[in-house]
Design a protein around this motif. Structure first.
Motif, mmCIF file in Angstrom:
data_model
loop_
_atom_site.group_PDB
_atom_site.id
_atom_site.type_symbol
_atom_site.label_atom_id
_atom_site.label_comp_id
_atom_site.label_asym_id
_atom_site.label_seq_id
_atom_site.Cartn_x
_atom_site.Cartn_y
_atom_site.Cartn_z
ATOM 1 N N PRO A 166 90.920 46.201 38.384
ATOM 2 C CA PRO A 166 91.560 47.132 39.324
ATOM 3 C C PRO A 166 92.959 46.691 39.738
ATOM 4 N N THR A 167 93.235 45.396 39.592
ATOM 5 C CA THR A 167 94.545 44.874 39.985
ATOM 6 C C THR A 167 95.575 44.952 38.865
ATOM 7 N N ASP A 168 95.146 45.335 37.647
ATOM 8 C CA ASP A 168 96.093 45.488 36.542
ATOM 9 C C ASP A 168 97.103 46.573 36.875
ATOM 10 N N ARG A 169 98.339 46.358 36.413
ATOM 11 C CA ARG A 169 99.413 47.291 36.736
ATOM 12 C C ARG A 169 100.108 47.786 35.470
ATOM 13 N N ASP A 170 100.546 49.019 35.535
ATOM 14 C CA ASP A 170 101.312 49.615 34.442
ATOM 15 C C ASP A 170 102.621 48.861 34.264
ATOM 16 N N GLU A 171 103.041 48.683 33.003
ATOM 17 C CA GLU A 171 104.206 47.838 32.719
ATOM 18 C C GLU A 171 105.536 48.499 33.042
ATOM 19 N N PHE A 177 95.814 51.529 39.037
ATOM 20 C CA PHE A 177 95.160 52.814 38.770
ATOM 21 C C PHE A 177 95.064 53.643 40.048
ATOM 22 N N LEU A 178 94.640 53.011 41.143
ATOM 23 C CA LEU A 178 94.491 53.732 42.405
ATOM 24 C C LEU A 178 95.834 54.233 42.914
ATOM 25 N N GLU A 179 96.863 53.400 42.818
ATOM 26 C CA GLU A 179 98.198 53.813 43.261
ATOM 27 C C GLU A 179 98.700 54.994 42.433
ATOM 28 N N ALA A 180 98.499 54.923 41.115
ATOM 29 C CA ALA A 180 98.944 56.004 40.234
ATOM 30 C C ALA A 180 98.205 57.301 40.540
ATOM 31 N N GLU A 181 96.917 57.191 40.851
ATOM 32 C CA GLU A 181 96.121 58.374 41.164
ATOM 33 C C GLU A 181 96.630 59.057 42.432
ATOM 34 N N ILE A 182 96.925 58.264 43.448
ATOM 35 C CA ILE A 182 97.438 58.805 44.711
ATOM 36 C C ILE A 182 98.809 59.437 44.508
ATOM 37 N N ILE A 183 99.666 58.747 43.763
ATOM 38 C CA ILE A 183 101.023 59.243 43.519
ATOM 39 C C ILE A 183 100.989 60.524 42.697
ATOM 40 N N TYR A 184 100.095 60.590 41.714
ATOM 41 C CA TYR A 184 99.988 61.790 40.883
ATOM 42 C C TYR A 184 99.647 63.013 41.741
ATOM 43 N N LEU A 185 98.647 62.883 42.589
ATOM 44 C CA LEU A 185 98.245 64.000 43.446
ATOM 45 C C LEU A 185 99.346 64.361 44.438
ATOM 46 N N ASP A 186 100.004 63.351 44.977
ATOM 47 C CA ASP A 186 101.070 63.577 45.945
ATOM 48 C C ASP A 186 102.255 64.287 45.302
#
Length: 226
Positions: A166-171, A177-186
Protein backbone atom coordinates in the motif's frame (compact mmCIF):
# COMPACT_ATOMS: atom_id res chain seq x y z
CA UNK A 1 10.07 -0.70 -17.50
CA UNK A 2 7.67 0.81 -14.98
CA UNK A 3 9.31 1.77 -11.72
CA UNK A 4 7.74 2.55 -8.37
CA UNK A 5 8.96 5.13 -5.90
CA UNK A 6 10.07 3.45 -2.69
CA UNK A 7 11.41 6.50 -0.91
CA UNK A 8 9.93 9.99 -1.32
CA UNK A 9 13.18 11.44 0.06
CA UNK A 10 15.16 9.94 -2.81
CA UNK A 11 17.08 12.76 -4.52
CA UNK A 12 16.44 11.13 -7.88
CA UNK A 13 12.67 11.46 -7.55
CA UNK A 14 11.28 14.46 -9.43
CA UNK A 15 7.47 14.58 -9.71
CA UNK A 16 6.04 15.71 -13.01
CA UNK A 17 4.03 18.65 -11.69
CA UNK A 18 6.65 21.31 -12.44
CA UNK A 19 7.35 20.07 -15.97
CA UNK A 20 6.42 22.20 -18.95
CA UNK A 21 4.41 19.41 -20.60
CA UNK A 22 2.25 18.97 -17.48
CA UNK A 23 1.57 22.70 -17.24
CA UNK A 24 0.95 23.39 -20.93
CA UNK A 25 -0.14 20.20 -22.74
CA UNK A 26 -2.94 17.66 -22.65
CA UNK A 27 -1.91 14.21 -21.44
CA UNK A 28 -2.87 10.69 -22.36
CA UNK A 29 -1.20 7.33 -21.77
CA UNK A 30 -0.55 4.22 -23.83
CA UNK A 31 -3.15 1.53 -23.15
CA UNK A 32 -0.54 -1.17 -23.75
CA UNK A 33 2.59 -0.11 -21.85
CA UNK A 34 1.02 2.71 -19.75
CA UNK A 35 3.76 5.15 -20.77
CA UNK A 36 2.69 8.77 -20.54
CA UNK A 37 2.00 10.61 -23.82
CA UNK A 38 2.18 14.35 -24.39
CA UNK A 39 -0.70 14.37 -26.83
CA UNK A 40 0.05 17.84 -28.16
CA UNK A 41 3.66 17.13 -29.09
CA UNK A 42 4.13 13.36 -29.48
CA UNK A 43 3.00 10.94 -32.17
CA UNK A 44 0.57 8.24 -31.08
CA UNK A 45 -2.02 5.93 -32.63
CA UNK A 46 -5.68 5.14 -32.00
CA UNK A 47 -7.61 1.94 -32.60
CA UNK A 48 -10.50 2.65 -34.99
CA UNK A 49 -12.58 -0.17 -33.51
CA UNK A 50 -12.01 0.14 -29.76
CA UNK A 51 -13.28 3.18 -27.92
CA UNK A 52 -10.55 5.51 -26.60
CA UNK A 53 -7.68 3.04 -27.04
CA UNK A 54 -4.44 4.82 -27.86
CA UNK A 55 -0.97 3.37 -28.37
CA UNK A 56 2.40 5.09 -28.11
CA UNK A 57 4.95 5.20 -30.92
CA UNK A 58 7.29 2.91 -28.98
CA UNK A 59 4.79 0.03 -28.88
CA UNK A 60 4.11 0.46 -32.60
CA UNK A 61 7.74 0.81 -33.62
CA UNK A 62 9.01 -2.17 -31.65
CA UNK A 63 5.88 -4.30 -32.17
CA UNK A 64 5.72 -5.25 -28.52
CA UNK A 65 4.06 -8.42 -27.26
CA UNK A 66 1.28 -6.28 -25.83
CA UNK A 67 0.55 -4.99 -29.34
CA UNK A 68 0.27 -8.56 -30.63
CA UNK A 69 -2.33 -9.22 -27.94
CA UNK A 70 -4.63 -6.68 -29.59
CA UNK A 71 -7.04 -8.09 -32.23
CA UNK A 72 -5.07 -8.36 -35.47
CA UNK A 73 -7.97 -7.18 -37.63
CA UNK A 74 -8.23 -3.84 -35.85
CA UNK A 75 -6.97 -0.77 -37.69
CA UNK A 76 -4.84 1.93 -36.09
CA UNK A 77 -4.48 5.47 -37.34
CA UNK A 78 -2.23 8.36 -36.31
CA UNK A 79 -3.87 10.51 -33.67
CA UNK A 80 -3.64 14.21 -33.02
CA UNK A 81 -4.59 16.38 -30.05
CA UNK A 82 -7.82 18.26 -29.79
CA UNK A 83 -8.03 21.10 -32.29
CA UNK A 84 -7.15 24.52 -30.93
CA UNK A 85 -10.81 25.46 -31.17
CA UNK A 86 -11.84 22.92 -28.53
CA UNK A 87 -13.34 24.28 -25.33
CA UNK A 88 -10.53 22.81 -23.22
CA UNK A 89 -8.12 25.12 -25.04
CA UNK A 90 -10.06 28.24 -24.04
CA UNK A 91 -9.13 30.54 -21.16
CA UNK A 92 -12.60 30.97 -19.74
CA UNK A 93 -13.69 34.39 -18.41
CA UNK A 94 -10.27 35.88 -19.28
CA UNK A 95 -10.03 38.98 -21.48
CA UNK A 96 -6.83 39.89 -23.31
CA UNK A 97 -5.91 43.43 -22.25
CA UNK A 98 -4.20 43.99 -25.58
CA UNK A 99 -6.68 42.86 -28.26
CA UNK A 100 -9.80 42.61 -26.10
CA UNK A 101 -10.63 39.01 -27.02
CA UNK A 102 -12.60 37.15 -24.34
CA UNK A 103 -12.34 33.42 -23.62
CA UNK A 104 -9.39 33.33 -26.01
CA UNK A 105 -7.71 30.16 -27.25
CA UNK A 106 -4.11 29.14 -26.66
CA UNK A 107 -1.67 30.25 -24.02
CA UNK A 108 -2.43 32.82 -21.35
CA UNK A 109 0.18 35.23 -19.97
CA UNK A 110 -0.01 37.68 -17.10
CA UNK A 111 2.15 40.66 -16.15
CA UNK A 112 4.21 40.02 -13.02
CA UNK A 113 4.14 43.67 -11.99
CA UNK A 114 0.59 44.75 -12.86
CA UNK A 115 -2.61 43.57 -11.20
CA UNK A 116 -4.72 41.33 -13.47
CA UNK A 117 -3.08 42.38 -16.73
CA UNK A 118 -3.67 39.41 -19.05
CA UNK A 119 -2.69 38.87 -22.67
CA UNK A 120 -3.06 36.07 -25.20
CA UNK A 121 -0.18 34.36 -26.98
CA UNK A 122 -0.90 36.26 -30.21
CA UNK A 123 -0.26 39.57 -28.46
CA UNK A 124 2.73 38.55 -26.36
CA UNK A 125 5.38 39.61 -28.86
CA UNK A 126 3.69 42.82 -29.98
CA UNK A 127 1.94 44.17 -26.91
CA UNK A 128 2.72 47.80 -26.05
CA UNK A 129 3.39 47.59 -22.35
CA UNK A 130 5.96 48.83 -19.85
CA UNK A 131 9.29 47.61 -21.24
CA UNK A 132 10.57 46.89 -17.74
CA UNK A 133 7.69 44.53 -16.96
CA UNK A 134 7.81 40.79 -17.56
CA UNK A 135 5.11 38.23 -18.28
CA UNK A 136 4.56 34.77 -16.82
CA UNK A 137 2.68 31.82 -18.29
CA UNK A 138 -0.60 30.98 -16.54
CA UNK A 139 -1.65 27.34 -16.69
CA UNK A 140 -5.12 26.54 -17.97
CA UNK A 141 -6.96 25.02 -14.96
CA UNK A 142 -9.08 22.81 -17.23
CA UNK A 143 -5.94 21.20 -18.67
CA UNK A 144 -4.57 20.69 -15.16
CA UNK A 145 -7.79 18.95 -14.04
CA UNK A 146 -7.62 16.76 -17.14
CA UNK A 147 -3.95 15.90 -16.62
CA UNK A 148 -4.32 15.12 -12.93
CA UNK A 149 -7.31 12.89 -13.69
CA UNK A 150 -5.35 10.96 -16.34
CA UNK A 151 -2.25 10.72 -14.15
CA UNK A 152 -4.36 9.32 -11.31
CA UNK A 153 -6.03 6.81 -13.66
CA UNK A 154 -2.62 5.70 -14.91
CA UNK A 155 -1.21 5.42 -11.38
CA UNK A 156 -4.16 3.26 -10.31
CA UNK A 157 -3.59 0.87 -13.21
CA UNK A 158 0.15 0.63 -12.57
CA UNK A 159 -0.14 0.08 -8.83
CA UNK A 160 -2.94 -2.43 -9.24
CA UNK A 161 -0.95 -4.32 -11.88
CA UNK A 162 2.10 -4.54 -9.64
CA UNK A 163 0.00 -5.70 -6.68
CA UNK A 164 2.62 -4.29 -4.34
CA UNK A 165 2.51 -2.75 -0.90
CA UNK A 166 0.00 0.00 0.00
CA UNK A 167 2.97 2.32 0.50
CA UNK A 168 4.28 1.82 -3.06
CA UNK A 169 4.16 4.99 -5.11
CA UNK A 170 3.82 5.76 -8.80
CA UNK A 171 7.14 6.80 -10.33
CA UNK A 172 5.78 9.92 -12.08
CA UNK A 173 3.50 11.46 -9.47
CA UNK A 174 4.65 9.87 -6.22
CA UNK A 175 1.04 8.96 -5.38
CA UNK A 176 0.03 5.80 -3.53
CA UNK A 177 -2.99 3.79 -4.72
CA UNK A 178 -5.26 5.42 -2.13
CA UNK A 179 -3.99 8.92 -2.96
CA UNK A 180 -4.49 8.32 -6.69
CA UNK A 181 -8.01 7.03 -6.09
CA UNK A 182 -8.98 10.12 -4.09
CA UNK A 183 -7.38 12.47 -6.62
CA UNK A 184 -9.08 10.72 -9.54
CA UNK A 185 -12.54 11.16 -8.02
CA UNK A 186 -11.79 14.73 -6.98
CA UNK A 187 -10.48 15.75 -10.40
CA UNK A 188 -13.39 14.12 -12.23
CA UNK A 189 -15.65 16.31 -10.11
CA UNK A 190 -13.52 19.37 -10.89
CA UNK A 191 -13.63 18.51 -14.59
CA UNK A 192 -17.41 18.20 -14.47
CA UNK A 193 -17.67 21.59 -12.75
CA UNK A 194 -15.40 23.15 -15.40
CA UNK A 195 -17.51 21.61 -18.16
CA UNK A 196 -20.72 23.04 -16.68
CA UNK A 197 -19.08 26.45 -16.33
CA UNK A 198 -17.81 26.30 -19.91
CA UNK A 199 -21.29 25.40 -21.17
CA UNK A 200 -22.68 28.45 -19.41
CA UNK A 201 -19.95 30.89 -20.44
CA UNK A 202 -19.80 29.73 -24.06
CA UNK A 203 -23.60 29.30 -24.22
CA UNK A 204 -23.17 25.86 -25.75
CA UNK A 205 -24.91 22.90 -24.13
CA UNK A 206 -23.48 20.43 -26.64
CA UNK A 207 -19.77 20.66 -25.83
CA UNK A 208 -18.22 17.29 -25.02
CA UNK A 209 -18.02 16.40 -21.35
CA UNK A 210 -16.04 13.17 -21.19
CA UNK A 211 -12.31 13.97 -20.86
CA UNK A 212 -11.65 12.36 -24.22
CA UNK A 213 -8.78 14.68 -24.96
CA UNK A 214 -7.84 13.17 -28.28
CA UNK A 215 -9.30 14.09 -31.63
CA UNK A 216 -8.07 11.88 -34.45
CA UNK A 217 -7.36 12.44 -38.08
CA UNK A 218 -8.56 9.78 -40.51
CA UNK A 219 -6.21 8.69 -43.27
CA UNK A 220 -7.13 7.12 -46.58
CA UNK A 221 -5.39 3.80 -45.91
CA UNK A 222 -5.59 2.85 -42.21
CA UNK A 223 -2.44 1.37 -40.75
CA UNK A 224 -2.93 -2.26 -39.71
CA UNK A 225 -0.73 -3.34 -36.83
CA UNK A 226 -0.29 -7.04 -36.21
Amino acid sequence: MIKLVKNMDDNNFKPIFSSRSYLESLFGFCDLCLNLIDCENELFFECETCNNVIVCLGCVKHKTKRLNSHPSDHHFRPGKPQSNTHWMQRNLSIVCNSCGEKNFFGKHYQCRQCLNYDICSKCLSKVEHNQHHTFKYISNPIKIHNNRCLLADRALQILKFRNGKPTDRDEITGWTFLEAEIIYLDEMNNYYTAWKEASKILEDDDIDFIPSIIEHEKIALPLILI
